[in-house]
Design an enzyme around this catalytic site. Structure first.
Site, PDB file in Angstrom:
ATOM      1  N   GLU A   1      13.553 -11.197   8.464  1.00 52.61           N
ATOM      2  CA  GLU A   1      13.673  -9.816   8.933  1.00 52.61           C
ATOM      3  C   GLU A   1      15.147  -9.439   9.054  1.00 52.61           C
ATOM      4  O   GLU A   1      15.885 -10.040   9.833  1.00 52.61           O
ATOM      5  CB  GLU A   1      12.972  -9.707  10.291  1.00 52.61           C
ATOM      6  CG  GLU A   1      12.697  -8.306  10.758  1.00 52.61           C
ATOM      7  CD  GLU A   1      11.857  -8.292  12.037  1.00 52.61           C
ATOM      8  OE1 GLU A   1      11.107  -7.317  12.221  1.00 52.61           O
ATOM      9  OE2 GLU A   1      11.934  -9.241  12.838  1.00 52.61           O
TER      10      GLU A   1
ATOM     11  N   CYS B   1      10.434  -3.733  14.864  1.00 54.99           N
ATOM     12  CA  CYS B   1       9.663  -4.866  14.347  1.00 54.99           C
ATOM     13  C   CYS B   1       8.642  -4.438  13.296  1.00 54.99           C
ATOM     14  O   CYS B   1       8.066  -5.286  12.614  1.00 54.99           O
ATOM     15  CB  CYS B   1       8.986  -5.602  15.482  1.00 54.99           C
ATOM     16  SG  CYS B   1       8.066  -4.515  16.577  1.00 54.99           S
TER      17      CYS B   1
ATOM     18  N   GLU C   1       4.371 -10.060  21.220  1.00 54.18           N
ATOM     19  CA  GLU C   1       4.588  -9.147  20.084  1.00 54.18           C
ATOM     20  C   GLU C   1       5.916  -9.556  19.488  1.00 54.18           C
ATOM     21  O   GLU C   1       6.973  -9.276  20.042  1.00 54.18           O
ATOM     22  CB  GLU C   1       4.578  -7.688  20.572  1.00 54.18           C
ATOM     23  CG  GLU C   1       4.368  -6.693  19.455  1.00 54.18           C
ATOM     24  CD  GLU C   1       5.670  -6.261  18.815  1.00 54.18           C
ATOM     25  OE1 GLU C   1       6.030  -6.876  17.772  1.00 54.18           O
ATOM     26  OE2 GLU C   1       6.324  -5.352  19.333  1.00 54.18           O
TER      27      GLU C   1
ATOM     28  N   GLY D   1       9.732  -9.471  21.350  1.00 53.19           N
ATOM     29  CA  GLY D   1      11.036  -9.960  20.926  1.00 53.19           C
ATOM     30  C   GLY D   1      10.901 -10.903  19.745  1.00 53.19           C
ATOM     31  O   GLY D   1       9.938 -10.830  18.977  1.00 53.19           O
TER      32      GLY D   1
ATOM     33  N   GLY E   1       9.532 -16.249  21.544  1.00 46.79           N
ATOM     34  CA  GLY E   1       8.106 -16.206  21.844  1.00 46.79           C
ATOM     35  C   GLY E   1       7.475 -17.589  21.853  1.00 46.79           C
ATOM     36  O   GLY E   1       6.650 -17.912  22.713  1.00 46.79           O
TER      37      GLY E   1
ATOM     38  N   SER F   1      16.076  -6.459  28.517  1.00 43.78           N
ATOM     39  CA  SER F   1      17.173  -6.997  27.709  1.00 43.78           C
ATOM     40  C   SER F   1      18.505  -6.791  28.420  1.00 43.78           C
ATOM     41  O   SER F   1      18.737  -5.756  29.043  1.00 43.78           O
ATOM     42  CB  SER F   1      17.214  -6.293  26.351  1.00 43.78           C
ATOM     43  OG  SER F   1      18.432  -6.592  25.681  1.00 43.78           O
TER      44      SER F   1
ATOM     45  N   LYS G   1      11.730  -8.290  33.190  1.00 46.40           N
ATOM     46  CA  LYS G   1      13.065  -8.797  32.840  1.00 46.40           C
ATOM     47  C   LYS G   1      13.477  -8.058  31.566  1.00 46.40           C
ATOM     48  O   LYS G   1      13.024  -8.389  30.474  1.00 46.40           O
ATOM     49  CB  LYS G   1      13.015 -10.316  32.623  1.00 46.40           C
ATOM     50  CG  LYS G   1      14.404 -10.955  32.461  1.00 46.40           C
ATOM     51  CD  LYS G   1      14.858 -10.902  31.022  1.00 46.40           C
ATOM     52  CE  LYS G   1      16.360 -11.121  30.899  1.00 46.40           C
ATOM     53  NZ  LYS G   1      16.858 -10.726  29.570  1.00 46.40           N
TER      54      LYS G   1
ATOM     55  N   THR H   1      10.437 -14.204  17.311  1.00 48.13           N
ATOM     56  CA  THR H   1       9.418 -15.242  17.195  1.00 48.13           C
ATOM     57  C   THR H   1       9.896 -16.537  17.836  1.00 48.13           C
ATOM     58  O   THR H   1       9.115 -17.239  18.498  1.00 48.13           O
ATOM     59  CB  THR H   1       9.069 -15.465  15.711  1.00 48.13           C
ATOM     60  OG1 THR H   1       8.631 -14.219  15.146  1.00 48.13           O
ATOM     61  CG2 THR H   1       7.961 -16.493  15.545  1.00 48.13           C
TER      62      THR H   1
END
Length: 340
Positions: free
Chosen positions: A242, A145, A111, A89, A94, A38, A36, A91
């Site tokens: 970030e 990242c 990740e 992607g 995730g 983006s 899947k 956090t």
């Protein structure tokens, strides 16, 4: 043995590499994959799938599905046929995937976001530190990242480093990424620019100073000027979150102990960088940093032959190297007796 069907959910910032680094080991282990991609970069995924067919990968081994992201994610998580979820992607997403995979007890590799510190000690080679920090910060216009999110500079060389770094950032060419001279392209969309503006505004309102840039680029659209912000502190968004854009915050520190404390003062733990000519310090600080990847006197550290992944809330598992195969395999113990 192969774990089975893999659900791979990938981001936009490296739309081909993020697929290949998951699909490669999965296929090598004997798994089939549902990707899947983006919604911002679907065409690269379709092109990769078409090339896979041309290369001889059997139809049905690599599948691409697009549409409503939450619906697709829910289907992958709820399916008992899907035995593993691999995700690169944010956090926040995730954590949702990790929670959603609990009902079917799937293996999950994540990740997630980073907040990479880049520590410049006063015994560093200034030229090496400037070049490495520039590469670590402004790769992909700051949209990776592992980009240096916080540049910590020891007080003894703060002014000298800041001056040289600003001069280097000034030389970055912003423009069309298809042109050879361009080193900085646009941000992914308007929301990304607004996030950068919010972070810079927060920093200046709390006492930071703009040393370079600090505003949208004259090219318009989603271009933002390569920016350096001085005297950033740990109460600012630029320190704690970030930015995912071309903004380099400079943070002065006094001692090695303080640098380690500042570097580890985050829930993230993906990449970290340091610049020093002292070998003992490089080992000492590397071991103290709570990060999955550490670059010493290097700004570009990712390679497919080394394990890539983070600790703390930056994720689970590793991609690349022989260790990247582990999450696509199940271990089976067979004890045979009395066979004659």
């Amino acid at each position: 043995q192969p774990i089975g069907v893999v659900g791979a959910i990938t981001p936009w910032n490296f739309p081909l590499a993020m697929i290949t680094r998951k699909v490669g080991p999965a296929l090598a282990c004997g798994c089939t994959v549902v990707v899947k991609p983006s919604e911002f970069t679907p065409l690269t995924a379709l092109a990769a799938a078409d090339l896979a067919l041309q290369a001889g990968i059997p139809a049905g081994a690599l599948n691409v599905v697009m549409g409503n992201a939450p619906e697709i994610g829910d289907e992958l998580m709820q399916s008992t046929q899907v035995r593993k979820i691999t995700f690169t992607g944010s956090t926040a997403v995730g954590k949702k995937l990790m929670a959603g995979s609990a009902n079917t007890v799937k293996k999950v590799s994540l990740e997630l976001g980073g907040n990479a510190p880049c520590i410049v000690f006063d015994d560093a080679d200034i030229d090496v530190a400037v070049k490495g920090s520039l590469a670590a910060k402004f790769r992909n216009s700051g949209q990776t990242c592992v980009c240096a999110n916080r540049i910590l500079v020891q007080e003894g060389i703060y002014e000298k480093f800041a001056s040289a770094f600003v001069k280097a950032v000034q030389s970055l060419q912003v423009g069309n990424g298809l042109e050879e001279s361009t080193s900085q392209g646009p941000l992914i969309n308007e929301a990304a620019v607004q996030k950068v503006e919010k972070f810079v505004g927060d920093a200046t309102s709390k006492g930071a100073n703009i040393m370079l840039g600090g505003k949208r680029h004259s090219l318009g659209m989603s271009f933002y000027e390569p920016t350096v912000v001085g005297n950033v502190s740990n109460d600012m968004l630029l320190f704690s979150e970030e930015v995912f854009g071309p903004v380099a915050p400079l943070i002065p520190f006094k001692t090695e102990e303080e640098a380690i404390h500042l570097a580890n003062d985050t829930n993230a733990g993906l990449a970290a960088y340091m610049f020093t000519k002292n070998i003992a310090r490089s080992w000492r600080v590397s071991e103290a940093l709570e990060y999955g990847l550490v670059g010493v006197n290097e700004g570009l550290i990712s390679t497919e032959v080394a394990p890539f992944g983070g600790v703390k809330q930056s994720g689970l598992g590793r991609e690349g190297s022989k260790y990247g195969m582990d999450d696509y395999l199940e271990i089976k113990y067979v004890c045979m007796g009395n066979l004659g």
